[in-house]
Design a protein around this motif. Structure first.
Motif, mmCIF file in Angstrom:
data_model
loop_
_atom_site.group_PDB
_atom_site.id
_atom_site.type_symbol
_atom_site.label_atom_id
_atom_site.label_comp_id
_atom_site.label_asym_id
_atom_site.label_seq_id
_atom_site.Cartn_x
_atom_site.Cartn_y
_atom_site.Cartn_z
ATOM 1 N N ASP A 175 1.440 4.365 -4.750
ATOM 2 C CA ASP A 175 1.397 5.719 -5.307
ATOM 3 C C ASP A 175 2.636 6.043 -6.135
ATOM 4 O O ASP A 175 2.608 6.950 -6.974
ATOM 5 C CB ASP A 175 1.259 6.757 -4.191
ATOM 6 C CG ASP A 175 -0.026 6.590 -3.399
ATOM 7 O OD1 ASP A 175 -0.955 5.948 -3.919
ATOM 8 O OD2 ASP A 175 -0.100 7.091 -2.266
ATOM 9 N N ASP A 194 -5.459 10.877 -2.094
ATOM 10 C CA ASP A 194 -4.115 10.711 -2.642
ATOM 11 C C ASP A 194 -3.609 9.276 -2.527
ATOM 12 O O ASP A 194 -2.453 9.001 -2.840
ATOM 13 C CB ASP A 194 -3.131 11.636 -1.896
ATOM 14 C CG ASP A 194 -3.433 13.108 -2.149
ATOM 15 O OD1 ASP A 194 -3.904 13.430 -3.263
ATOM 16 O OD2 ASP A 194 -3.199 13.923 -1.242
ATOM 17 N N SER A 195 -4.459 8.356 -2.074
ATOM 18 C CA SER A 195 -4.033 6.978 -1.843
ATOM 19 C C SER A 195 -4.634 6.029 -2.877
ATOM 20 O O SER A 195 -5.729 6.266 -3.404
ATOM 21 C CB SER A 195 -4.454 6.509 -0.438
ATOM 22 O OG SER A 195 -3.792 7.233 0.561
ATOM 23 N N HIS A 196 -3.897 4.952 -3.132
ATOM 24 C CA HIS A 196 -4.397 3.865 -3.969
ATOM 25 C C HIS A 196 -4.547 2.617 -3.104
ATOM 26 O O HIS A 196 -3.770 2.398 -2.173
ATOM 27 C CB HIS A 196 -3.447 3.587 -5.129
ATOM 28 C CG HIS A 196 -3.459 4.655 -6.172
ATOM 29 N ND1 HIS A 196 -2.680 5.796 -6.071
ATOM 30 C CD2 HIS A 196 -4.150 4.774 -7.333
ATOM 31 C CE1 HIS A 196 -2.895 6.565 -7.123
ATOM 32 N NE2 HIS A 196 -3.779 5.973 -7.903
ATOM 33 N N HIS A 232 0.827 -1.211 0.000
ATOM 34 C CA HIS A 232 0.000 0.000 0.000
ATOM 35 C C HIS A 232 0.860 1.260 0.000
ATOM 36 O O HIS A 232 0.551 2.233 -0.697
ATOM 37 C CB HIS A 232 -0.915 -0.013 1.225
ATOM 38 C CG HIS A 232 -1.807 1.171 1.333
ATOM 39 N ND1 HIS A 232 -2.962 1.318 0.588
ATOM 40 C CD2 HIS A 232 -1.715 2.297 2.101
ATOM 41 C CE1 HIS A 232 -3.528 2.456 0.891
ATOM 42 N NE2 HIS A 232 -2.801 3.081 1.802
ATOM 43 N N LEU A 235 -7.076 4.658 6.472
ATOM 44 C CA LEU A 235 -7.228 5.720 5.475
ATOM 45 C C LEU A 235 -7.743 7.008 6.095
ATOM 46 O O LEU A 235 -7.411 8.093 5.628
ATOM 47 C CB LEU A 235 -8.189 5.263 4.368
ATOM 48 C CG LEU A 235 -7.769 4.052 3.532
ATOM 49 C CD1 LEU A 235 -8.871 3.705 2.542
ATOM 50 C CD2 LEU A 235 -6.447 4.309 2.819
ATOM 51 N N ARG A 270 -8.805 4.352 -6.153
ATOM 52 C CA ARG A 270 -8.162 5.582 -5.700
ATOM 53 C C ARG A 270 -9.097 6.330 -4.766
ATOM 54 O O ARG A 270 -10.277 6.530 -5.062
ATOM 55 C CB ARG A 270 -7.801 6.479 -6.883
ATOM 56 C CG ARG A 270 -7.079 7.756 -6.449
ATOM 57 C CD ARG A 270 -6.519 8.502 -7.627
ATOM 58 N NE ARG A 270 -5.729 9.648 -7.198
ATOM 59 C CZ ARG A 270 -4.950 10.372 -8.004
ATOM 60 N NH1 ARG A 270 -4.859 10.053 -9.275
ATOM 61 N NH2 ARG A 270 -4.263 11.378 -7.546
#
Length: 293
Positions: A74, A127-129, A70, A270, A124
């Motif tokens: 990005d 700003d996180s994937h 994780h 998150l 997405r």
């Protein structure tokens, strides 16, 4: 190829470094350039990985679990740098979804050496994937409780957190916006799956496909506490999909909202809801076996 092996020093009870060394030896013997990227912790390892991408690595290979993966997504999402994975964590759900062996180090290294590139989706959010599942509700409350516990270690801590949370848990009010359509629900949990499983094989989003350009939104509608406790083991088999309380939607974008609830993605925190997740089709080029036919 020039491969950067990103080592999470805490993964697999510190097995990640030895796995990375083993992989580097085999990759170099096959004519590749391989160097280890290992910081003192996850944050410093990620910083060094970003430098490796910036200085021309052809592939970024994470040696660790879903949490380590994780932190690196990005750096490569939507780009030309290939992504690789050598499972060394406790969950390894991404590896499992991609058909990368999770209990045979040499077989996992063989996947890198084979060089087959598979293109898969990511979710997405901000700003996180996320590669696996975004979890909210009962499961994220269990994660919050387990993370605050210092004893015991491993899966037993998670099991104790389940029992502790269950004592006071009540169905939660959710507002879901599914591709623009609002839906109100009281639910035990809501999960958004890019892949089918999280938490070391809990197949909450059974049937989710990692390269179909869609996200699976799974709702577990209210059940009794006894039923919820009975259902949890079914998640390992994916048989919970036959329950009348199981609900699934296929979307390209979803917004989750529930007061006081946080979300977890790939097992990492998150942040508090509301949260919007959007599918990014073909965002990750990963060294993995061909997709099953």
């Amino acid at each position: 190829m020039h491969l950067a092996l990103v080592v999470n020093p805490a993964s697999g009870r510190h097995r990640a470094a030895s796995i990375a060394e083993r992989a580097a030896v085999r990759l170099r013997a096959a004519g590749h350039t391989a160097h280890l990227v290992e910081g003192a912790d996850g944050a410093s390892s990620r910083r060094l990985a970003a430098e490796a991408v910036a200085t021309g690595a052809d592939a970024l290979v994470v040696v660790g679990g879903d949490g380590a993966l994780h932190g690196a997504l990005d750096l490569v999402a939507g780009g030309e740098v290939l992504f690789g994975l050598l499972p060394a964590g406790t969950g390894n759900d991404t590896a499992r979804s991609l058909g990368i062996p999770t209990h045979d180090v040499d077989a996992a290294i063989d996947v890198l050496l084979a060089g087959h590139v598979r293109t898969v989706d990511l979710a997405r959010t901000g700003d996180s994937h996320v590669a696996t599942v975004i979890a909210s509700g009962f499961d994220s409350k269990v994660n919050e409780r387990a993370n605050a516990m210092r004893w015991p270690r491993g899966n037993m801590r998670y099991n104790l957190a389940i029992l502790a949370e269950l004592r006071s848990f009540e169905p939660l009010p959710f507002t879901l916006t599914l591709d623009g359509t609002p839906v109100e629900r009281e639910a035990m949990l809501v999960a958004v799956g890019n892949g089918p499983s999280f938490g070391g094989g809990l197949r909450i989003c059974e049937g989710a496909v990692i390269d179909d350009g869609l996200l699976d939104v799974v709702v577990i509608n209210p059940v009794s506490k006894a039923t919820l406790l009975r259902v949890f083991p079914q998640l390992y088999r994916g048989t919970h999909v036959d329950l009348p309380e199981f609900e699934r939607h296929l979307v390209t974008e979803v917004t989750l909202s529930s007061p006081g609830i946080v979300a977890y993605g790939d097992g990492e925190r998150l942040g508090a809801l509301p949260l919007t997740a959007t599918v990014r089709p073909g965002a990750l080029r990963v060294l993995a076996p061909p997709a099953p036919t």
